[in-house]
Design a protein around this motif. Structure first.
Motif, PDB file in Angstrom:
ATOM      1  N   UNK A 133       0.858  -1.181   0.000  1.00  0.00           N
ATOM      2  CA  UNK A 133       0.000   0.000   0.000  1.00  0.00           C
ATOM      3  C   UNK A 133       0.895   1.232   0.000  1.00  0.00           C
ATOM      4  N   UNK A 134       0.826   2.037  -1.054  1.00  0.00           N
ATOM      5  CA  UNK A 134       1.679   3.227  -1.145  1.00  0.00           C
ATOM      6  C   UNK A 134       0.884   4.517  -0.976  1.00  0.00           C
ATOM      7  N   UNK A 135      -0.303   4.418  -0.374  1.00  0.00           N
ATOM      8  CA  UNK A 135      -1.103   5.605  -0.097  1.00  0.00           C
ATOM      9  C   UNK A 135      -0.755   6.200   1.251  1.00  0.00           C
ATOM     10  N   UNK A 136      -1.764   6.724   1.951  1.00  0.00           N
ATOM     11  CA  UNK A 136      -1.549   7.275   3.286  1.00  0.00           C
ATOM     12  C   UNK A 136      -1.151   6.158   4.236  1.00  0.00           C
ATOM     13  N   UNK A 137      -0.206   6.418   5.147  1.00  0.00           N
ATOM     14  CA  UNK A 137       0.342   5.392   6.031  1.00  0.00           C
ATOM     15  C   UNK A 137       0.762   4.158   5.216  1.00  0.00           C
ATOM     16  N   UNK A 138       1.720   4.314   4.300  1.00  0.00           N
ATOM     17  CA  UNK A 138       2.101   3.230   3.399  1.00  0.00           C
ATOM     18  C   UNK A 138       2.586   1.999   4.165  1.00  0.00           C
ATOM     19  N   UNK A 139       2.321   0.817   3.602  1.00  0.00           N
ATOM     20  CA  UNK A 139       2.668  -0.417   4.305  1.00  0.00           C
ATOM     21  C   UNK A 139       2.974  -1.528   3.313  1.00  0.00           C
ATOM     22  N   UNK A 140       3.614  -2.555   3.817  1.00  0.00           N
ATOM     23  CA  UNK A 140       3.853  -3.770   3.043  1.00  0.00           C
ATOM     24  C   UNK A 140       3.731  -4.956   3.983  1.00  0.00           C
ATOM     25  N   UNK A 141       3.109  -6.007   3.491  1.00  0.00           N
ATOM     26  CA  UNK A 141       2.958  -7.242   4.256  1.00  0.00           C
ATOM     27  C   UNK A 141       3.797  -8.336   3.614  1.00  0.00           C
ATOM     28  N   UNK A 142       4.514  -9.087   4.447  1.00  0.00           N
ATOM     29  CA  UNK A 142       5.286 -10.234   3.986  1.00  0.00           C
ATOM     30  C   UNK A 142       4.792 -11.476   4.712  1.00  0.00           C
TER      31      UNK A 142
END
Length: 345
Positions: A133-142
């Motif tokens: 997710x590169x929007x607000x509060x960007x994140x990545x799940x592994x």
């Protein structure tokens, strides 16, 4: 995606875990904080924090290539730069514990003990990178699927790890896991922080630890089961003090509603504060690469290059009934969260 993909494409070993396929992700929040993640070890390779006077500074140690991360596990003492540690962080005495009336013998990789999950632990596995997710509060799940009896741990363990950059310049790390059989779990993050970048020591940076007790350990760093008062001792960091040159201890945390640790660098007025839902934080100063592998920007890392704040359950918890529970039962969910918050003054 970064240079990791261009330099290393495929070394297929285990398709079920995308073993050998190099993948990476870069996230940036609205304030300019930048996070780089590599799927080898679910590793944070870079964390650039904005400074009040402009620009950013990379506050974690690491390497410039995937091959260097791999080779680092062959060093005299593997540094685990930025890696996710599991199945069980810390040492388990002689690699042995009892579970459901059965004695389990883990693979040993540290002076006759099991450390950080064994010989080829989660830090050396290829995770699946998903849900970016590169929007607000960007994140990545592994995610990673640890097979039954891997390193002799019982049960197939499915792990999900989420990195988030909040708009308040927080690095938020969330863990979840479930198992097909009763097992033990203790996951943590192993970045070495240096608020002055990765080209200097950290002895002038100020450390505060919100704890009045730590675990007593043997000469081999195995918990005895006793707790030691830190008040008015060399390990009393209730007020800010310069970072010690040697520390490798687990501190008992007061409350999940309070901060665990803070670090401040007066050279650039940058501070970080650690919060966690875990009962302890293991603090370690190090990063030595023994003049064998160059760090980022061709730096030589030494024994004072960085400091780890490993938020976790207590080492050897399965062998001490009065330690917090480390058993994950079939049908239950393992989860915890840690936050690394940065502020430039």
């Amino acid at each position: 995606m970064s240079y990791f993909i261009a330099n290393y494409i495929m070394e297929l070993i285990d398709l079920s875990n995308r073993e050998g396929i190099i993948d990476s992700c870069e996230l940036t929040n609205k304030k300019g904080m930048q996070l780089s993640v590599l799927n080898f070890g679910a590793t944070i390779t870079s964390l650039k924090v904005p400074l009040k006077d402009g620009g950013t500074i990379d506050v974690v140690l690491g390497f410039d290539t995937v091959e260097a991360y791999k080779k680092s596990f062959n060093l005299e003492s593997a540094p685990y730069f930025g890696a996710t540690v599991g199945r069980f962080a810390g040492r388990i005495n002689k690699g042995i514990f009892n579970l459901n009336g059965k004695q389990i013998h883990l693979n040993k990789n540290n002076s006759g003990h099991s450390l950080h999950g064994g010989n080829r632990n989660f830090s050396q596995k290829f995770w699946k990178l998903e849900n970016v997710n590169k929007g607000e509060n960007p994140s990545v799940t592994l995610s990673y699927l640890s097979r039954n009896n891997q390193e002799n741990y019982p049960g197939e363990l499915a792990v999900k790890l989420k990195y988030t950059l909040s708009e308040e310049n927080e690095l938020i790390i969330e863990y979840q896991a479930n198992t097909t059989e009763d097992t033990i779990v203790n996951l943590t993050h192993h970045s070495y922080f240096n608020l002055d970048g990765h080209g200097s020591d950290l002895l002038e940076q100020e450390l505060t630890i919100n704890s009045e007790k730590m675990l007593e350990t043997t000469d081999e760093n195995i918990p005895t089961g006793k707790f030691v008062d830190t008040v008015n001792s060399p390990f009393d960091f209730s007020e800010p003090k310069k970072c010690p040159s040697k520390i490798d201890n687990t501190f008992v945390l007061q409350s999940p509603d309070e901060f665990a640790v803070s670090l401040f660098n007066k050279n650039n007025n940058l501070g970080m504060t650690v919060f966690t839902s875990q009962p302890g934080v293991h603090i370690y100063v190090g990063g030595n690469c023994y003049n064998t592998i160059k760090g980022k920007e061709n730096k030589d890392y030494h024994s004072l290059s960085g400091i780890c704040f490993e938020t976790q359950n207590f080492p050897d918890a399965p062998n001490h009934n009065h330690f917090p529970n480390s058993i994950l039962k079939k049908g239950e969910l393992y989860q915890h969260k840690s936050i690394y918050k940065f502020q430039s003054f």
